[in-house]
Every structure is written in structure tokens, then in C-alpha cells.
Design a protein around this motif. Structure first.
Motif, PDB file in Angstrom:
ATOM      1  N   LYS A   1      26.281 -46.224   1.961  1.00 17.16           N
ATOM      2  CA  LYS A   1      25.723 -45.027   2.594  1.00 17.16           C
ATOM      3  C   LYS A   1      24.801 -44.252   1.664  1.00 17.16           C
ATOM      4  O   LYS A   1      23.799 -43.684   2.106  1.00 17.16           O
ATOM      5  CB  LYS A   1      26.876 -44.130   3.049  1.00 17.16           C
ATOM      6  CG  LYS A   1      26.458 -42.857   3.735  1.00 17.16           C
ATOM      7  CD  LYS A   1      27.656 -42.082   4.219  1.00 17.16           C
ATOM      8  CE  LYS A   1      27.226 -40.805   4.924  1.00 17.16           C
ATOM      9  NZ  LYS A   1      28.372 -40.073   5.472  1.00 17.16           N
ATOM     10  N   TRP A   2      25.109 -44.221   0.358  1.00 16.15           N
ATOM     11  CA  TRP A   2      24.422 -43.303  -0.542  1.00 16.15           C
ATOM     12  C   TRP A   2      23.417 -43.933  -1.484  1.00 16.15           C
ATOM     13  O   TRP A   2      22.428 -43.291  -1.851  1.00 16.15           O
ATOM     14  CB  TRP A   2      25.446 -42.496  -1.341  1.00 16.15           C
ATOM     15  CG  TRP A   2      26.247 -41.619  -0.458  1.00 16.15           C
ATOM     16  CD1 TRP A   2      27.568 -41.739  -0.139  1.00 16.15           C
ATOM     17  CD2 TRP A   2      25.782 -40.480   0.272  1.00 16.15           C
ATOM     18  NE1 TRP A   2      27.956 -40.752   0.727  1.00 16.15           N
ATOM     19  CE2 TRP A   2      26.869 -39.963   0.998  1.00 16.15           C
ATOM     20  CE3 TRP A   2      24.549 -39.852   0.378  1.00 16.15           C
ATOM     21  CZ2 TRP A   2      26.763 -38.848   1.811  1.00 16.15           C
ATOM     22  CZ3 TRP A   2      24.448 -38.736   1.193  1.00 16.15           C
ATOM     23  CH2 TRP A   2      25.539 -38.250   1.894  1.00 16.15           C
ATOM     24  N   LYS A   3      23.631 -45.169  -1.919  1.00 13.41           N
ATOM     25  CA  LYS A   3      22.722 -45.754  -2.916  1.00 13.41           C
ATOM     26  C   LYS A   3      21.273 -45.794  -2.438  1.00 13.41           C
ATOM     27  O   LYS A   3      20.370 -45.401  -3.201  1.00 13.41           O
ATOM     28  CB  LYS A   3      23.204 -47.127  -3.354  1.00 13.41           C
ATOM     29  CG  LYS A   3      24.398 -47.066  -4.280  1.00 13.41           C
ATOM     30  CD  LYS A   3      24.809 -48.453  -4.715  1.00 13.41           C
ATOM     31  CE  LYS A   3      26.054 -48.407  -5.575  1.00 13.41           C
ATOM     32  NZ  LYS A   3      26.497 -49.766  -5.937  1.00 13.41           N
ATOM     33  N   PRO A   4      20.994 -46.233  -1.217  1.00 14.08           N
ATOM     34  CA  PRO A   4      19.588 -46.225  -0.790  1.00 14.08           C
ATOM     35  C   PRO A   4      18.980 -44.825  -0.778  1.00 14.08           C
ATOM     36  O   PRO A   4      17.812 -44.643  -1.117  1.00 14.08           O
ATOM     37  CB  PRO A   4      19.640 -46.821   0.621  1.00 14.08           C
ATOM     38  CG  PRO A   4      20.888 -47.632   0.649  1.00 14.08           C
ATOM     39  CD  PRO A   4      21.857 -46.884  -0.218  1.00 14.08           C
ATOM     40  N   VAL A   5      19.785 -43.831  -0.418  1.00 15.76           N
ATOM     41  CA  VAL A   5      19.285 -42.448  -0.386  1.00 15.76           C
ATOM     42  C   VAL A   5      18.986 -41.962  -1.808  1.00 15.76           C
ATOM     43  O   VAL A   5      17.942 -41.355  -2.067  1.00 15.76           O
ATOM     44  CB  VAL A   5      20.305 -41.512   0.312  1.00 15.76           C
ATOM     45  CG1 VAL A   5      19.810 -40.075   0.310  1.00 15.76           C
ATOM     46  CG2 VAL A   5      20.577 -41.985   1.731  1.00 15.76           C
ATOM     47  N   ILE A   6      19.894 -42.244  -2.725  1.00 16.57           N
ATOM     48  CA  ILE A   6      19.683 -41.900  -4.134  1.00 16.57           C
ATOM     49  C   ILE A   6      18.404 -42.555  -4.641  1.00 16.57           C
ATOM     50  O   ILE A   6      17.563 -41.920  -5.273  1.00 16.57           O
ATOM     51  CB  ILE A   6      20.887 -42.325  -4.995  1.00 16.57           C
ATOM     52  CG1 ILE A   6      22.124 -41.494  -4.639  1.00 16.57           C
ATOM     53  CG2 ILE A   6      20.560 -42.218  -6.478  1.00 16.57           C
ATOM     54  CD1 ILE A   6      23.429 -42.045  -5.197  1.00 16.57           C
ATOM     55  N   LEU A   7      18.249 -43.832  -4.331  1.00 18.80           N
ATOM     56  CA  LEU A   7      17.069 -44.563  -4.790  1.00 18.80           C
ATOM     57  C   LEU A   7      15.787 -44.001  -4.185  1.00 18.80           C
ATOM     58  O   LEU A   7      14.760 -43.930  -4.869  1.00 18.80           O
ATOM     59  CB  LEU A   7      17.220 -46.056  -4.480  1.00 18.80           C
ATOM     60  CG  LEU A   7      18.308 -46.754  -5.277  1.00 18.80           C
ATOM     61  CD1 LEU A   7      18.567 -48.157  -4.732  1.00 18.80           C
ATOM     62  CD2 LEU A   7      17.962 -46.800  -6.756  1.00 18.80           C
ATOM     63  N   CYS A   8      15.837 -43.579  -2.939  1.00 18.55           N
ATOM     64  CA  CYS A   8      14.653 -42.949  -2.323  1.00 18.55           C
ATOM     65  C   CYS A   8      14.236 -41.706  -3.106  1.00 18.55           C
ATOM     66  O   CYS A   8      13.054 -41.501  -3.370  1.00 18.55           O
ATOM     67  CB  CYS A   8      14.939 -42.575  -0.871  1.00 18.55           C
ATOM     68  SG  CYS A   8      14.900 -43.957   0.268  1.00 18.55           S
ATOM     69  N   HIS A   9      15.211 -40.892  -3.483  1.00 15.38           N
ATOM     70  CA  HIS A   9      14.892 -39.683  -4.256  1.00 15.38           C
ATOM     71  C   HIS A   9      14.321 -40.053  -5.621  1.00 15.38           C
ATOM     72  O   HIS A   9      13.385 -39.413  -6.100  1.00 15.38           O
ATOM     73  CB  HIS A   9      16.132 -38.806  -4.422  1.00 15.38           C
ATOM     74  CG  HIS A   9      16.533 -38.108  -3.163  1.00 15.38           C
ATOM     75  ND1 HIS A   9      15.794 -37.095  -2.595  1.00 15.38           N
ATOM     76  CD2 HIS A   9      17.584 -38.291  -2.338  1.00 15.38           C
ATOM     77  CE1 HIS A   9      16.366 -36.676  -1.484  1.00 15.38           C
ATOM     78  NE2 HIS A   9      17.474 -37.388  -1.310  1.00 15.38           N
ATOM     79  N   LEU A  10      14.874 -41.079  -6.243  1.00 12.84           N
ATOM     80  CA  LEU A  10      14.408 -41.459  -7.582  1.00 12.84           C
ATOM     81  C   LEU A  10      13.054 -42.156  -7.561  1.00 12.84           C
ATOM     82  O   LEU A  10      12.387 -42.214  -8.592  1.00 12.84           O
ATOM     83  CB  LEU A  10      15.463 -42.313  -8.285  1.00 12.84           C
ATOM     84  CG  LEU A  10      16.750 -41.563  -8.642  1.00 12.84           C
ATOM     85  CD1 LEU A  10      17.747 -42.505  -9.301  1.00 12.84           C
ATOM     86  CD2 LEU A  10      16.467 -40.361  -9.542  1.00 12.84           C
ATOM     87  N   THR A  11      12.623 -42.662  -6.398  1.00 17.10           N
ATOM     88  CA  THR A  11      11.270 -43.227  -6.333  1.00 17.10           C
ATOM     89  C   THR A  11      10.227 -42.136  -6.485  1.00 17.10           C
ATOM     90  O   THR A  11       9.090 -42.403  -6.841  1.00 17.10           O
ATOM     91  CB  THR A  11      11.011 -43.993  -5.019  1.00 17.10           C
ATOM     92  OG1 THR A  11      11.137 -43.108  -3.917  1.00 17.10           O
ATOM     93  CG2 THR A  11      11.937 -45.187  -4.869  1.00 17.10           C
ATOM     94  N   GLU A  12      10.636 -40.881  -6.248  1.00 17.65           N
ATOM     95  CA  GLU A  12       9.723 -39.742  -6.397  1.00 17.65           C
ATOM     96  C   GLU A  12       9.595 -39.304  -7.856  1.00 17.65           C
ATOM     97  O   GLU A  12       8.741 -38.493  -8.183  1.00 17.65           O
ATOM     98  CB  GLU A  12      10.223 -38.567  -5.556  1.00 17.65           C
ATOM     99  CG  GLU A  12      10.294 -38.866  -4.076  1.00 17.65           C
ATOM    100  CD  GLU A  12      11.046 -37.808  -3.287  1.00 17.65           C
ATOM    101  OE1 GLU A  12      11.715 -36.944  -3.901  1.00 17.65           O
ATOM    102  OE2 GLU A  12      10.975 -37.861  -2.055  1.00 17.65           O
TER     103      GLU A  12
END
Length: 106
Positions: free
Chosen positions: A20-31
Motif C-alpha cells: 500500500k505504501w511503498k509506491p506512494v513513498i517512491l512517488c514522493h521521492l521521485t520529486e
């Protein structure tokens, strides 16, 4: 595409960046680089314990880098590693699929 190797590699991908959370975390870190508190504010539904656990797992898999500054108060920053930045392509595909799925339901 239905061969055993395909299934194993998809399973491995989900093991590393699934949930649930890893893809969301990664989306933020792509910024760009984020501090723990910034990530927590941007994802208010995640608990501190879960965020810590997910960040540790991503760090263990060399997807993100954790940089600790020796100062008071402590400062820790998270960013994608060079290898981790290759996940952007996968996140883009996931986003495109999500958009198609959303339009299908409308």
C-alpha cells in the motif's frame, strides 16, 4: 508471458516495491529528497511505525538512500538511489494504468 520466469520476476518486483505504501513513498521521492517529517505530512494516513518500516525495507533493497546528519536536533534525509530512480518508469506505467482504470469506471 505466462512462463515461470515471468511470474517469479513479477513476484520479486512486488516484494521490493509492492504494498500500500511503498509506491506512494517512491512517488514522493521521485520529486526529490525528503525528510521523514515531510513524508509523514504528505501521507497523513500512514503511521510513523509503518513509514519507518517501509523506508527501512526500501533502504535494504538499495532503492533509497538514508543520509543522517550529525546535528541537534537530528536530521535525516531520504532520496532515491541511482538504481532506485529506475523505478520512475514503472511508476509512470502504474499511473497510466490507474488513469485508464478510473476512466473505465466513470
Amino acid at each position: 508471458m505466462g512462463d515461470q520466469h515471468f511470474k517469479e520476476t513479477v513476484e520479486l518486483t512486488l516484494k521490493v516495491i509492492g504494498g500500500k505504501w511503498k509506491p506512494v513513498i517512491l512517488c514522493h521521492l521521485t520529486e526529490g529528497t525528503h525528510r521523514f517529517g515531510e513524508l509523514k505530512r504528505e501521507m497523513p494516513a500512514i503511521t510513523q511505525k509503518m513509514l519507518t518500516q517501509q523506508l527501512r525495507e526500501l533502504e535494504e533493497d538499495a532503492i533509497i538512500d538514508r543520509k543522517v546528519y550529525s546535528q541537534v536536533p537530528p536530521k535525516v534525509e531520504y532520496s532515491l538511489t541511482q538504481y532506485g530512480s529506475t523505478v520512475k518508469e514503472l511508476l509512470n506505467v502504474m499511473s497510466e494504468w490507474g488513469e485508464k482504470h478510473q476512466q473505465r469506471d466513470e
